[in-house]
Design an enzyme around this catalytic site. Structure first.
Site, PDB file in Angstrom:
ATOM      1  CB  CYS A  43      -0.880   0.138   1.065  1.00 16.54           C
ATOM      2  SG  CYS A  43      -1.753  -1.485   1.417  1.00 16.54           S
TER       3      CYS A  43
ATOM      4  N   GLY B  19      -0.840   0.508  -4.903  1.00 17.88           N
ATOM      5  CA  GLY B  19      -2.066  -0.015  -4.771  1.00 17.88           C
ATOM      6  C   GLY B  19      -2.959   0.388  -5.464  1.00 17.88           C
TER       7      GLY B  19
ATOM      8  CG  ASN C   5       3.080  -0.051   3.077  1.00 16.53           C
ATOM      9  OD1 ASN C   5       4.154   0.696   2.742  1.00 16.53           O
ATOM     10  ND2 ASN C   5       2.785  -0.863   2.809  1.00 16.53           N
ATOM     11  N   GLY C   6       1.827  -2.395   5.126  1.00 18.63           N
ATOM     12  CA  GLY C   6       2.409  -3.638   5.644  1.00 18.63           C
ATOM     13  C   GLY C   6       1.459  -4.727   6.134  1.00 18.63           C
TER      14      GLY C   6
ATOM     15  CE1 TYR D 123       7.156  -4.950 -10.783  1.00 19.63           C
ATOM     16  CE2 TYR D 123       6.207  -5.597  -8.749  1.00 19.63           C
ATOM     17  CZ  TYR D 123       5.955  -5.309 -10.168  1.00 19.63           C
ATOM     18  OH  TYR D 123       4.746  -5.345 -10.754  1.00 19.63           O
TER      19      TYR D 123
END
Ligand code: SF4
Length: 481
Positions: free
Chosen positions: A13, A39, A114-115, A254
């Site tokens: 995210c 996201g 985020n995670g 990436y």
């Protein structure tokens, strides 16, 4: 949970926050737009106008939800936080879209995460037994309830109390009536950056969200740091026992945008260095180096320069294809590969080609691309991959297939080469990857990064999986529905 559409892991995210800016909602929408690659399932913004909180959340892209002036105007206030979602736990429905918001006795609190929490199910069970009512199936809601039941006096102390109970990877941006708070987990697995625009502090997952609004990069939030921004200034707290950091090395490979700075390094330059390592380790005599677009491009540039071989855009990507996961059947997913890429026959016909890609996860896209390049007239097709074989699932906020769907978990290199139909296949070594990010190699006794999807060395306990199957990131959905 969304199924996999192609051969990539899907990043987590994106989070964004801004404090005391007259145009906070518009800047947050811009920031989320720059973070769109992190996201694409949903986006949300919460603002605070000094009296009340305002929120707008929706499924789909940032542009689909925040391009109307009406929406931005309704999001009044000088402070805002926002979130782009790619589900790693919980289904994609509006109640799971972040930022999450709750009214407490001490006032409102919005939070964007985020995670992925690796003990969320255990905590959720405990909280439900204590009478907590969950609104969503997102793991992040656990943090809200832990804050609610904390007996500490201040909101920051309550948050820290909650953080001491959670395990996993998290970069959080939280907003109260009078503060903006940024947190990175003790190992700093996911990124979080401090910037500034027209004097207003900004928190963001990546620096590309600063560039879009002309903001300056100040610094990365450090692993285990809690940054509290309010009218008295910026205070840095260190509530955790110091732990060696283990930043996600796949961000370099990436996830992050190539024009971002991550942990102080240019992602683009790191990717070129990975390509150069790959050439040094496994160069093959060919006529052309061809990137698998878009993510393989920087590594292919580095590979071609190091190998002294010509670089050509032998595969062209259609950028208007959209999200292939809206057609969830296998048949359509495979078709999606053809819709997305086309071989540039004029440049590759009659040539020996090495394809450079950043990673191979399931092998489905690679198989189709190799077939397409051969059909366009390449006489030899080799593949070089700018990451080691992905042999393990991620449990730290990246949507990963189960191990049975990870090609490298089930085949050796020769079998993989045969499966995707190449004349030769090689991956950069784990030490080569570490050299590219500036280390001498991977320290076996104290690895400098999280590299669990390549090594199986998980730095944070997988409490929800204890004694169980490590093949899948658990979804709270199964328990909640
Ligand atoms: Fe990143 Fe892989 Fe670690 Fe997940 S397991 S945090 S993708 S390095």
């Amino acid at each position: 949970m969304i199924e996999f559409d192609d051969d990539k892991l899907h990043e987590e995210c994106g989070v964004f926050g801004i404090y005391r800016h007259s145009d906070s909602a518009a800047h947050t929408a811009l920031g989320l737009h720059a973070l769109q690659h992190r996201g694409q399932e949903a986006a949300g913004i919460v603002t605070y106008d000094g009296k009340q909180f305002h929120s707008h959340r929706g499924l789909g892209l940032v542009g689909e939800n925040f391009s109307s002036a009406k929406v931005i105007d309704r999001l009044r206030g000088q402070s805002a936080i926002g979130h782009n979602r790619y589900a790693t736990t919980g289904e994609t429905v509006l109640r799971n879209v972040q930022p999450l918001f709750a009214e407490f006795a001490f006032g409102g609190l919005a939070i964007a995460h985020n995670g992925n929490l690796t003990n969320a199910m255990a905590l959720r069970r405990m909280l439900v037994e204590r009478g907590c009512l969950f609104q969503s199936t997102s793991d992040s809601e656990v943090i809200i309830h832990l804050i609610a039941i904390s007996r500490r006096a201040t909101v920051v102390d309550r948050l820290i109390d909650a953080l001491h109970q959670i395990e996993g990877a998290y970069s959080l941006v939280a907003m109260t009536g009078d503060s903006l708070i940024g947190v990175r987990d003790p190992m700093g697995v996911r990124p979080l950056i401090l910037g500034r625009v027209e004097g207003a502090p900004v928190l963001t997952s990546e620096s590309c969200a600063l560039d879009i609004m002309g903001a300056e990069y100040v610094r990365d939030i450090e692993a285990g740091e809690v940054l509290v921004i309010d009218d008295s200034g910026i205070e840095s707290l260190r509530p955790f026992k110091p732990t060696p950091s283990r930043f996600c090395i796949f961000e370099h490979v990436y996830f992050a945008r190539p024009d971002s700075l991550v942990e102080g390094q240019s992602v683009y330059e790191v990717r070129k260095r990975i390509g150069a390592e790959l050439a040094r380790e496994s160069m093959v005599e060919v006529d052309l180096v061809v990137p698998v677009p878009d993510s393989g491009v920087p590594a292919a540039i580095g590979y071609a320069a190091e190998a002294g071989q010509p670089f050509e855009l032998g595969i062209i990507r259609n950028h208007y294809i959209g999200r292939t996961f809206i057609e969830p059947t296998d048949r359509i997913r495979h078709l999606g590969v053809k819709l997305k890429h086309n071989a540039n026959a004029a440049s590759i016909r009659g040539k020996r080609v090495v394809l450079v890609d950043d990673s191979i996860v399931r092998g489905t896209t690679s198989t189709k691309i190799v077939e397409m390049v051969r059909a366009a007239g390449a006489t030899e097709v080799h593949m070089r991959v700018a990451s080691p074989p992905t042999t393990n699932s991620c449990f730290y906020g990246v949507n990963t297939p189960t191990r049975d769907n990870l090609m490298a978990a089930n085949m050796d290199i020769a079998e993989m080469a045969d499966h995707i139909g190449v004349d030769s296949l090689a991956f950069v070594s784990i030490d080569g990857l570490y050299r590219a990010v500036g280390e001498d190699g991977r320290s076996a006794s104290a690895p400098q990064y999280c590299d669990a999807c390549f090594t199986g060395d998980y730095p944070i306990p997988l409490t929800d999986h204890d004694g169980g199957d490590y093949g899948r990131q658990l979804s709270l959905l199964t328990e909640a529905e």
